[in-house]
Enzyme design. Structure first.
Site, short mmCIF file in Angstrom:
data_model
loop_
_atom_site.label_atom_id
_atom_site.label_comp_id
_atom_site.label_asym_id
_atom_site.label_seq_id
_atom_site.Cartn_x
_atom_site.Cartn_y
_atom_site.Cartn_z
N ARG A 102 0.87 -1.17 0.00
CA ARG A 102 0.00 0.00 0.00
C ARG A 102 0.91 1.22 0.00
NH1 ARG A 102 2.69 1.64 3.68
NH2 ARG A 102 1.24 3.38 3.82
N GLY A 103 0.28 2.39 -0.13
CA GLY A 103 1.06 3.61 -0.31
C GLY A 103 1.03 4.01 -1.77
N ALA A 104 0.68 5.24 -2.05
CA ALA A 104 0.44 5.64 -3.44
C ALA A 104 1.58 5.28 -4.39
CB ALA A 104 0.15 7.14 -3.47
N ASP A 144 -1.82 10.87 -1.43
CA ASP A 144 -2.23 9.89 -2.44
C ASP A 144 -2.64 10.56 -3.73
OD1 ASP A 144 -2.86 8.78 0.42
OD2 ASP A 144 -2.56 7.06 -0.90
N ASN A 150 -5.08 12.57 1.43
CA ASN A 150 -4.22 11.67 2.19
C ASN A 150 -5.07 10.87 3.16
OD1 ASN A 150 -1.43 10.82 2.68
ND2 ASN A 150 -1.69 11.73 4.70
N GLN A 154 -1.66 1.99 10.19
CA GLN A 154 -0.39 1.99 9.45
C GLN A 154 0.73 2.66 10.26
OE1 GLN A 154 -3.38 2.62 8.03
NE2 GLN A 154 -3.34 2.45 5.79
N ARG A 188 -8.00 0.10 -6.39
CA ARG A 188 -8.16 1.17 -5.40
C ARG A 188 -8.29 2.49 -6.14
NH1 ARG A 188 -4.15 1.20 -0.43
NH2 ARG A 188 -5.93 2.33 0.49
C1 LIG Z 1 3.75 7.98 0.20
S1 LIG Z 1 2.06 8.02 -0.01
C2 LIG Z 1 1.50 7.07 1.32
C3 LIG Z 1 0.06 7.31 1.62
O1 LIG Z 1 -0.70 6.13 1.32
C4 LIG Z 1 -1.36 5.75 2.51
O2 LIG Z 1 -2.61 5.18 2.27
P1 LIG Z 1 -2.76 3.56 2.23
O3 LIG Z 1 -1.93 3.02 3.35
O4 LIG Z 1 -4.25 3.35 2.41
O5 LIG Z 1 -2.28 3.14 0.87
C5 LIG Z 1 -1.49 7.03 3.29
O6 LIG Z 1 -2.49 7.88 2.77
C6 LIG Z 1 -0.12 7.60 3.07
O7 LIG Z 1 0.05 8.96 3.37
#
Ligand SMILES: CSC[C@H]1O[C@H](OP(=O)(O)O)[C@H](O)[C@@H]1O
Length: 368
Positions: free
Chosen positions: A53-55, A244, A254, A203, A90
């Site tokens: 996960r993470g953009a 994101d 975000n 997270q 997603r």
């Molecule tokens: C470096 S962008 C990471 C960003 O993604 C996370 O969301 P997710 O864990 O649901 O993919 C979160 O918004 C982070 O800031």
């Protein structure tokens, strides 16, 4: 980054030369597990179910998903089907769409026979580009931390609050919000990080705390609702988060709860920064609140919590009545007016169309 002294990226091509290895983040911090994925559907599952996960990492993973598909069937129909399968995983992070469009842009003009090799090459380039973008964010963000440190008493740490995980686990390496933190640590600047646990998937508690410990960064895990209190009492020198999707006007989407941190920061005069690699800018969108699709995820993520029990067994427990309905909005949008600066690989931009156009003149013309 290093895990028990060994350097890892979050994603890499297996030694068989074609399957894709990923760190399965669902089991951190208690178990470090690597999964090998062999199909585009496997990649889609890994993104949708947040093994990764993470953009930025979602984008790179999707790029490798296309490469896996091209290895099996490199036809136009297969390329389009892979795009659709991966795009549906997603909706919020723009990096996913950006990477899929980039892969199709590169592959479509090529003969079918050349597409698999080209796909792996472009996916690897996108991964390497992500690392360089994050290093640039780190260098630019380091100067902000250095400026704040200069005003502190000798040895007194710069207190940084971050939300969710925008660390190396959210990217291929270094992270976005954490890149300045890592470079400041390496530069010997005393820092301390308040880590928002970040409900509902935690997270921060699971991933950012693990990253900070692994890199020797002093940190304190806090509940999401504590940030405003800390800021009121002068305990936070700056906030830095990831994103994101950021609009052409500087609105930042975000993890849910970011907007509330930005409000508290504004109310207490605490600088609020965003680590922003340029592929995360959606130049076609201006009003983030109205136009960015906010992912809604399973109620189970709210009513069930993962953890490790006293016997060392990882399990889920239910924290609400079985019949209680749950709302699970995965992201929110922080309006540009609440943001002190956007830390990009090219420098610090004001959170505005003009600020982004100054750093990215060749792209800003795309704004609607
Ligand atoms: C470096 S962008 C990471 C960003 O993604 C996370 O969301 P997710 O864990 O649901 O993919 C979160 O918004 C982070 O800031």
């Amino acid at each position: 980054m290093k895990v028990s002294g060994r350097h890892y990226r979050t994603i890499w091509v297996n030694e068989d030369g074609w399957s894709v290895d990923i760190i399965d983040q669902r089991w951190l911090p208690h178990d470090f597990r690597v999964e090998t994925v062999r199909t585009v559907d496997g990649i889609a599952t890994a993104i949708r179910d947040m093994w990764v996960r993470g953009a930025p990492l979602i984008g790179v993973t999707a790029a490798y998903g296309v490469a896996l598909r091209m290895r099996e069937d490199a036809s136009d129909a297969s390329l389009d089907a892979a795009w659709e399968t991966l795009h549906a995983t997603r909706p919020t992070a723009i990096n996913l769409r950006w990477a899929l469009d980039e892969m199709r842009r590169v592959l479509r003009p090529l003969p079918v026979s050349e597409r698999a090799k080209a796909a792996y090459r472009r996916a690897a380039e996108i991964a390497d580009e992500d690392v360089e973008l994050n290093r640039g964010i780190g260098r630019n963000g380091l100067e902000i931390i250095r400026t704040i440190a200069a005003k502190k008493k000798p040895g007194e740490p710069v207190n940084i609050l971050t939300h969710c995980n925008a660390g190396w686990l959210a990217t291929v390496d270094y992270g976005t919000a954490t890149a300045p933190i890592y470079l400041a640590t390496e530069a010997g600047i005393p820092i301390h990080v308040y880590v928002d646990e970040t409900r509902p998937r935690n997270q921060g508690a699971h991933l950012t705390a693990w990253e900070m410990a692994g890199h020797g960064v002093p940190h304190t895990l806090i509940v999401d609702n504590a940030g405003g209190h800390l800021m009121q009492h002068g305990m936070v020198d700056m906030v830095i988060v990831g994103t994101d999707r950021t609009t052409a006007n500087g609105d930042v989407c975000n993890k849910i709860g970011t907007y509330l941190k930005a409000l508290a920061a504004k109310d207490n005069g605490v600088p609020f920064y965003v680590g922003l690699p340029s592929p995360t800018i959606d130049w076609t969108v201006r009003d983030g609140v109205k136009e960015i699709p906010i992912e809604e995820r399973s109620a189970d993520e709210v009513s069930l919590v993962w953890g490790r029990d006293e016997d060392g067994k990882t399990r889920q427990v239910r924290i609400s009545p079985e019949a209680t309905p749950c709302g699970n909005y995965a992201f929110d949008v922080t309006p540009a007016r609440l943001i002190t600066g956007l830390i990009t690989e090219r420098g610090i931009a004001d959170a505005s169309a003009e600020g982004l156009a100054r750093l990215f003149p060749e792209r800003s013309g795309m704004a609607a």
